[in-house]
Design a protein around this motif. Sequence first.
Motif, PDB file in Angstrom:
ATOM      1  N   VAL A  89      29.210  35.244  49.874  1.00  0.00           N
ATOM      2  CA  VAL A  89      29.998  35.829  50.962  1.00  0.00           C
ATOM      3  C   VAL A  89      29.061  36.250  52.090  1.00  0.00           C
ATOM      4  O   VAL A  89      27.879  36.526  51.853  1.00  0.00           O
ATOM      5  CB  VAL A  89      30.809  37.052  50.474  1.00  0.00           C
ATOM      6  CG1 VAL A  89      31.946  36.617  49.554  1.00  0.00           C
ATOM      7  CG2 VAL A  89      29.906  38.049  49.754  1.00  0.00           C
ATOM      8  N   ARG A 135      27.127  38.611  54.433  1.00  0.00           N
ATOM      9  CA  ARG A 135      26.726  40.019  54.329  1.00  0.00           C
ATOM     10  C   ARG A 135      25.936  40.500  55.541  1.00  0.00           C
ATOM     11  O   ARG A 135      25.589  41.676  55.599  1.00  0.00           O
ATOM     12  CB  ARG A 135      25.875  40.225  53.080  1.00  0.00           C
ATOM     13  CG  ARG A 135      26.611  40.037  51.750  1.00  0.00           C
ATOM     14  CD  ARG A 135      27.801  40.971  51.623  1.00  0.00           C
ATOM     15  NE  ARG A 135      28.352  40.985  50.269  1.00  0.00           N
ATOM     16  CZ  ARG A 135      29.547  41.492  49.965  1.00  0.00           C
ATOM     17  NH1 ARG A 135      30.299  42.017  50.925  1.00  0.00           N
ATOM     18  NH2 ARG A 135      29.980  41.481  48.721  1.00  0.00           N
ATOM     19  N   ASP A 189      25.798  39.041  44.694  1.00  0.00           N
ATOM     20  CA  ASP A 189      26.356  38.090  45.650  1.00  0.00           C
ATOM     21  C   ASP A 189      25.655  36.741  45.635  1.00  0.00           C
ATOM     22  O   ASP A 189      26.056  35.824  46.364  1.00  0.00           O
ATOM     23  CB  ASP A 189      26.269  38.659  47.077  1.00  0.00           C
ATOM     24  CG  ASP A 189      27.066  39.928  47.240  1.00  0.00           C
ATOM     25  OD1 ASP A 189      28.165  40.014  46.664  1.00  0.00           O
ATOM     26  OD2 ASP A 189      26.587  40.851  47.932  1.00  0.00           O
ATOM     27  N   ASN A 213      29.971  46.245  48.924  1.00  0.00           N
ATOM     28  CA  ASN A 213      31.236  45.697  48.410  1.00  0.00           C
ATOM     29  C   ASN A 213      32.425  45.945  49.337  1.00  0.00           C
ATOM     30  O   ASN A 213      33.445  45.257  49.243  1.00  0.00           O
ATOM     31  CB  ASN A 213      31.542  46.275  47.032  1.00  0.00           C
ATOM     32  CG  ASN A 213      30.716  45.645  45.940  1.00  0.00           C
ATOM     33  OD1 ASN A 213      30.206  44.538  46.098  1.00  0.00           O
ATOM     34  ND2 ASN A 213      30.557  46.342  44.817  1.00  0.00           N
ATOM     35  N   THR A 214      32.308  46.926  50.232  1.00  0.00           N
ATOM     36  CA  THR A 214      33.391  47.156  51.193  1.00  0.00           C
ATOM     37  C   THR A 214      33.457  46.056  52.251  1.00  0.00           C
ATOM     38  O   THR A 214      34.426  45.971  53.005  1.00  0.00           O
ATOM     39  CB  THR A 214      33.233  48.505  51.908  1.00  0.00           C
ATOM     40  OG1 THR A 214      32.066  48.474  52.748  1.00  0.00           O
ATOM     41  CG2 THR A 214      33.131  49.665  50.920  1.00  0.00           C
ATOM     42  N   GLY A 215      32.410  45.220  52.302  1.00  0.00           N
ATOM     43  CA  GLY A 215      32.328  44.196  53.340  1.00  0.00           C
ATOM     44  C   GLY A 215      31.477  44.614  54.515  1.00  0.00           C
ATOM     45  O   GLY A 215      31.337  43.865  55.490  1.00  0.00           O
ATOM     46  N   GLU A 216      30.888  45.812  54.441  1.00  0.00           N
ATOM     47  CA  GLU A 216      30.009  46.284  55.515  1.00  0.00           C
ATOM     48  C   GLU A 216      28.811  45.339  55.651  1.00  0.00           C
ATOM     49  O   GLU A 216      28.142  45.002  54.671  1.00  0.00           O
ATOM     50  CB  GLU A 216      29.516  47.691  55.204  1.00  0.00           C
ATOM     51  CG  GLU A 216      28.659  48.313  56.289  1.00  0.00           C
ATOM     52  CD  GLU A 216      29.450  48.700  57.524  1.00  0.00           C
ATOM     53  OE1 GLU A 216      28.889  48.606  58.638  1.00  0.00           O
ATOM     54  OE2 GLU A 216      30.626  49.087  57.380  1.00  0.00           O
TER      55      GLU A 216
END
Length: 391
Positions: A238, A240, A303, A336-339
Amino acid sequence: MLSNRTYSLALAITAVAAVLSVIGFALYLIPMSGMIVVGSGDLTRIGWYSNNRYGNQKPNLVFQPSLVTQANAIDRHYDVVVVGDSFSLDLEKSWPNYLAAKGLSVLVIGVADDPAKPATVAADIEKQIKMLLQSPAFRDSPPSVFIFESIERFVKRRLVNDETPCVPLQRNEEDTALKEPPVLTYAEPPEYRIKEVNMPPSGRYNEQQLTYARDFLVKNVKKAFGWESGAAEFALRVPRFSSERSKTLLVVTADLHKERWQEKDVDEMQCQLLRLQQAVQANGKTLFVALPIPDKLSAYHDDLVAPSPPSGVIDRFTDPRLNRPLVEKAIRAEINTGEIDVYLPNDTHFGARGQAVTANTVLQFIAERTRKGVASQSPSAPPKSDTGSPR
């Protein structure tokens, strides 16, 4: 067959084309001065990667002025003394500023780790901390909190002494807890502002930049033929990072050395942290906090497309006697929040959110184990979105 004149002309044209190509590439590359301006890019510099592709496009944040004091010794009482590495010593960006912004007086001392020493420096660091504890200022006006911070990849180097193994705490030494919690006084900090800094645009040119472009091309040709730099890249499942290569993880190759660590090494590291804690808290007034920080490979390990590189070891420091905020869990939860840019894409160090999350984790930990002074104010979490407005 080419005539001498034709051959010379072709050679001249080739040389001019090569020079123009290097100049054009120099104009394309993010300038070297840009790495200094924003204080990031150690991985792109070490690994000869382009900041145009791997540099952060999201601004980083700096405190102006820095709110912490840096010195080599303790000269008076401080709420918090940090002995740490570059994660603490980057005075305008590092997490101790967030503690100081809450009104705590903070001193940062560089850990005694000589890069020229190829092996362990554990004895040097133990000696450094012993000298700090024996100083008149520590004896007469000890800090309320003493934090030992180290990036994960150097924890073994800094804590494990192969010549003198750590002796586990004996039964009569096991109670390392303070009888009374120390006092922290939260005061109004001096005026400061938090400023955004960005990677500079390409297009700057000077002689140094031309040399950089030439060397960049040479190094990457060597990499294509198997030359190994001090950095490595891994694919992520993903995105990051805010860079153009948002799904690529750059790490320093020293992060990979954890695969050589054994269980006895982890036990030794934890033993030495407990020994340091015992020594610091012997005065009954100073809270010791162990702060090993996950390296970039450990933080993003979940990840990885191919998770074969070694995972982290910090979460194996589980002795309940050890005062250790679980910063590795807080950092991972933030990722994990997508920050994006919790760590910088082109650097081994934190981005702004990594600094803030670490600071908040430490603040909460010490707030639970200390008392507030009479004129104190309750610490709140560092803001998630900082602006450049003055305080």
